[in-house]
Design an enzyme around this catalytic site. Sequence first.
Site, PDB file in Angstrom:
ATOM      1  N   LYS A   1     -25.369 -15.761 -13.347  1.00 14.27           N
ATOM      2  CA  LYS A   1     -24.934 -17.167 -13.458  1.00 14.27           C
ATOM      3  C   LYS A   1     -25.117 -17.646 -14.900  1.00 14.27           C
ATOM      4  O   LYS A   1     -25.763 -16.966 -15.704  1.00 14.27           O
ATOM      5  CB  LYS A   1     -25.760 -18.025 -12.496  1.00 14.27           C
ATOM      6  CG  LYS A   1     -27.242 -18.036 -12.802  1.00 14.27           C
ATOM      7  CD  LYS A   1     -28.031 -18.647 -11.660  1.00 14.27           C
ATOM      8  CE  LYS A   1     -29.523 -18.596 -11.969  1.00 14.27           C
ATOM      9  NZ  LYS A   1     -30.338 -18.904 -10.803  1.00 14.27           N
TER      10      LYS A   1
ATOM     11  N   TYR B   1     -28.807 -33.482 -44.173  1.00 17.79           N
ATOM     12  CA  TYR B   1     -28.598 -34.819 -43.617  1.00 17.79           C
ATOM     13  C   TYR B   1     -29.922 -35.547 -43.467  1.00 17.79           C
ATOM     14  O   TYR B   1     -30.923 -34.929 -43.086  1.00 17.79           O
ATOM     15  CB  TYR B   1     -27.996 -34.718 -42.215  1.00 17.79           C
ATOM     16  CG  TYR B   1     -26.561 -34.277 -42.168  1.00 17.79           C
ATOM     17  CD1 TYR B   1     -25.570 -34.939 -42.888  1.00 17.79           C
ATOM     18  CD2 TYR B   1     -26.194 -33.208 -41.361  1.00 17.79           C
ATOM     19  CE1 TYR B   1     -24.255 -34.531 -42.814  1.00 17.79           C
ATOM     20  CE2 TYR B   1     -24.874 -32.795 -41.280  1.00 17.79           C
ATOM     21  CZ  TYR B   1     -23.912 -33.466 -42.023  1.00 17.79           C
ATOM     22  OH  TYR B   1     -22.607 -33.062 -41.944  1.00 17.79           O
TER      23      TYR B   1
HETATM   24  C1  LIG Z   1     -31.187 -17.745 -10.616  1.00 18.22           C
HETATM   25  C2  LIG Z   1     -31.457 -17.110  -9.346  1.00 18.22           C
HETATM   26  C3  LIG Z   1     -32.007 -15.815  -9.287  1.00 18.22           C
HETATM   27  C4  LIG Z   1     -32.427 -15.043 -10.506  1.00 18.22           C
HETATM   28  O1  LIG Z   1     -33.572 -15.619 -11.071  1.00 18.22           O
HETATM   29  P1  LIG Z   1     -34.382 -14.897 -12.253  1.00 18.22           P
HETATM   30  O2  LIG Z   1     -35.673 -15.607 -12.300  1.00 18.22           O
HETATM   31  O3  LIG Z   1     -33.585 -15.058 -13.481  1.00 18.22           O
HETATM   32  O4  LIG Z   1     -34.503 -13.480 -11.858  1.00 18.22           O
HETATM   33  C5  LIG Z   1     -32.173 -15.240  -8.037  1.00 18.22           C
HETATM   34  N1  LIG Z   1     -31.824 -15.905  -6.904  1.00 18.22           N
HETATM   35  C6  LIG Z   1     -31.314 -17.154  -6.929  1.00 18.22           C
HETATM   36  C7  LIG Z   1     -30.967 -17.822  -5.659  1.00 18.22           C
HETATM   37  C8  LIG Z   1     -31.130 -17.797  -8.134  1.00 18.22           C
HETATM   38  O5  LIG Z   1     -30.621 -19.031  -8.151  1.00 18.22           O
END
Ligand SMILES: *Cc1c(COP(=O)(O)O)cnc(C)c1O
Length: 378
Positions: A30, A259
């Site tokens: 994601k 800046y």
């Molecule tokens: C983001 C997510 C993961 C992965 O999490 P990490 O800590 O990056 O391994 C696994 N399961 C769900 C449901 C998530 O939302």
Amino acid sequence: MEISEAAVLANIASVRRLVDPATVLMGVVKADAYGHGLVSFSRLLVRHGVEQLAVAHAEEAFRLRDAGIDAPVLVLNHAPTADLPGLLRAGIRQAVYGEAQARAVSRAARALGCPARIHVKVDTGLSRFGFSSGNLAPLARIAALDNVVVEGFHTHLASAEEDVADRQLSLFDDACRRATGLLGYRPTRHALASAAIAAGLHGRAPLEMVRPGILLCGLPPSYTASDVPGDAGRFQPVLSMTSRIEQIRSVAAGTRIGYGAAHVTSAPATIAIVPVGFADGLPRALADSGRVIVARRYAPIVGPVGMGHLTLDVTGIPGVSTGDEVVLLGSDGHRRLGIQDWAAAAGTINTDVLVRLASAAPRVVRPLSEVIEQECYV
Ligand SMILES: *Cc1c(COP(=O)(O)O)cnc(C)c1O
């Protein structure tokens, strides 16, 4: 930005060492694969044996399919009804948290005449999405819906700390047993993300699948650590970022830089200008406190971080010239800079910084073959 295939390979192997050999890896990609580039990073995962992928949004799943990646993909968030036919046609799995959502998925699948593979999510203490693990009555109704196949059954932990994780995992264990009874078969069970995998919890909960995200990037799941705990150097950061010195100027003592003119040189200085700024994802908090690597030496950032530029003090570094490489993330000789250094400066966590890396900037993959060749020559 560069993505190291060798590091991806090392991280997959390191995750595998932490779980039973038969465990299926679902790589969580994601947020543009945590800023690493959704398609290129996912391709590397699949090439090196990660069996399944998970994304937050339907749009990301479509991008994977458009890129020709045909591994099973799970959409973790509730997909809009309008996206369901597209998802189903592409065989993309959907995490399901509610009955109305399940009915919408079933209707879309029936209309297409295809199965809808879903992963039912139960809440065991994170108090976010999911059916309550205490009441699985909806599961029987969902499983009876037309064209619905309950392929997976999962939960998400609030913490990998022993007492919290233990409680959630035992609730989940119990829910799995009841779900298996209700369904008449055992769906693929999954619960552990990076922190729990790194903490070795797979021994405690040897479920069929795990969902690592940040570990595959070679970065620590903990809020503050600069290395993956207990990794003995087996996890390697995948992403590095370099730029080049665009211009060098010598300035007198008392010169105002950038800046706001807040930074004033206290002595004559050599200043290097680098065409990278907060639009590329550099935290503005690095102003006057962060550093980069130039010619194997640390060079402090002076003045503010601009939208597209930053200024370095390279006074003490001999022989620096225009066009020289600047390492913003990565290593050069014994010097190393990690996303953790940026996160610490910005007072936040590594993933918060990673997801701000400009998604439009190209991620160049350094292929394994190149690394092997280099190793042969040295
Ligand atoms: C983001 C997510 C993961 C992965 O999490 P990490 O800590 O990056 O391994 C696994 N399961 C769900 C449901 C998530 O939302």
